[in-house]
Enzyme design. Sequence first.
Site, mmCIF file in Angstrom:
data_model
loop_
_atom_site.group_PDB
_atom_site.id
_atom_site.type_symbol
_atom_site.label_atom_id
_atom_site.label_comp_id
_atom_site.label_asym_id
_atom_site.label_seq_id
_atom_site.Cartn_x
_atom_site.Cartn_y
_atom_site.Cartn_z
ATOM 1 N N SER A 6 0.826 -1.199 0.000
ATOM 2 C CA SER A 6 0.000 0.000 0.000
ATOM 3 C C SER A 6 0.865 1.255 0.000
ATOM 4 O O SER A 6 1.646 1.464 -0.919
ATOM 5 C CB SER A 6 -0.966 -0.043 1.185
ATOM 6 O OG SER A 6 -2.005 0.887 1.024
ATOM 7 N N HIS A 24 -7.167 -6.286 2.069
ATOM 8 C CA HIS A 24 -6.116 -5.409 1.546
ATOM 9 C C HIS A 24 -4.745 -5.756 2.114
ATOM 10 O O HIS A 24 -3.729 -5.658 1.427
ATOM 11 C CB HIS A 24 -6.477 -3.960 1.858
ATOM 12 C CG HIS A 24 -5.463 -2.970 1.422
ATOM 13 N ND1 HIS A 24 -4.897 -2.976 0.165
ATOM 14 C CD2 HIS A 24 -4.899 -1.917 2.078
ATOM 15 C CE1 HIS A 24 -4.035 -1.980 0.059
ATOM 16 N NE2 HIS A 24 -4.015 -1.333 1.210
#
Length: 384
Positions: free
Chosen positions: A159, A352
């Site tokens: 990320s 995620h």
Amino acid sequence: FVNMEKQLHLNLLPSRPPMAGGFQSSSKMKMGPGRKRDFSPLSWSQYFETMEDVEVENENGKDISLTAAFYCSGAHGPVLLLLHGGGHSALSWAVFTAVIFSRINCRVVAMDLRAHGKYKRNPINGLSFFFFFFYRDIGKVVEVLYGDNPPPIMIIGHSMGGAIAVHTAAANHLQSLLGLCVIDVVEGTAMDALNSMQNFLRSRPKTFKSLENAIEWSVKSGQIRNMESARVSMGGQVKKCEEPTSSPAVSKSIEGIIEEEEEEDVVEESNKKKMKEDDQEIKKESVFTWRVDLSKTEKYWEGWFRGLSALFLTCPVPKLLLLAGVDRLDKDLTIGQMQGKFQMQVLPQCGHAVHEDAPEKVADALATFMVRHKFTDFKEGYLW
């Protein structure tokens, strides 16, 4: 739109749907007798060999030192330099480190990025979050560890950490860079998610009555879907409040699911007494809150992700992109993938935090990639 906001993780990307048979979507999850799960924290020392600190200079040239923490394992082979996502810490790589270390010959360095984890600093509004300062912190850690002649380095980022890894690789800040691995960050998806980030951050519990409570929330909410990883990594996301407080935002566990404390209009006397005792107990406890107030970094968000896909494609080293879903791809990456400019692997049924939810799958993908490019070898006796 509301559902999308709820699905956003603090790492600035939407999560994937839960696994079939996984967490229930109802407001309460009832656990049968003997099925109570252990939410107690685990120590970093079960996954890393050492933890060290390194001083980095203040960007304003003042006589204030900032100290970055990093965790290490291994003494031989290429270095896997691990960069975590926004709001997380180096501990998010703990379980992955143990797995990858069992598969290939390598060294691991997982560092706390500025203002995260055990990084000692001024208040967050006194720090800059432009890429230059991330580069410098990373360079300082590598310099302290290896001097002027660092070993081959594979930089891996999740990320926000993936965006930092791309910028670091593209700017040639690591002279011995072997390759680049980016986990679940794509420019298009990230930019779309930014509009809803503040709403998501406001929707999270502000405090937790204990570290165990925070771990339970992270698992039950789907932020981290791997119990073991949550038990070691949540300690890097939350910290004890400086002053014990009693707040309606403190989370508590009710029948296995996290709910916020609510006052009822009509309560029996016995329940009133119990609630009063609970309130007094909370006042005695040191409640936990988030280490990083991500809302204060909003002015940097667009800069982290704008132009990221094109920059990723220009990095002059072998590249691996790991995604939680193929729908993450934007136009630039779709074309680049068709042209064979990077290797991509989709790891479905993950949130995620792919490397936390499925550390074995991520380790297998990375190990295979590195061996294929002759960066390292499988460990003797490992069957793949």
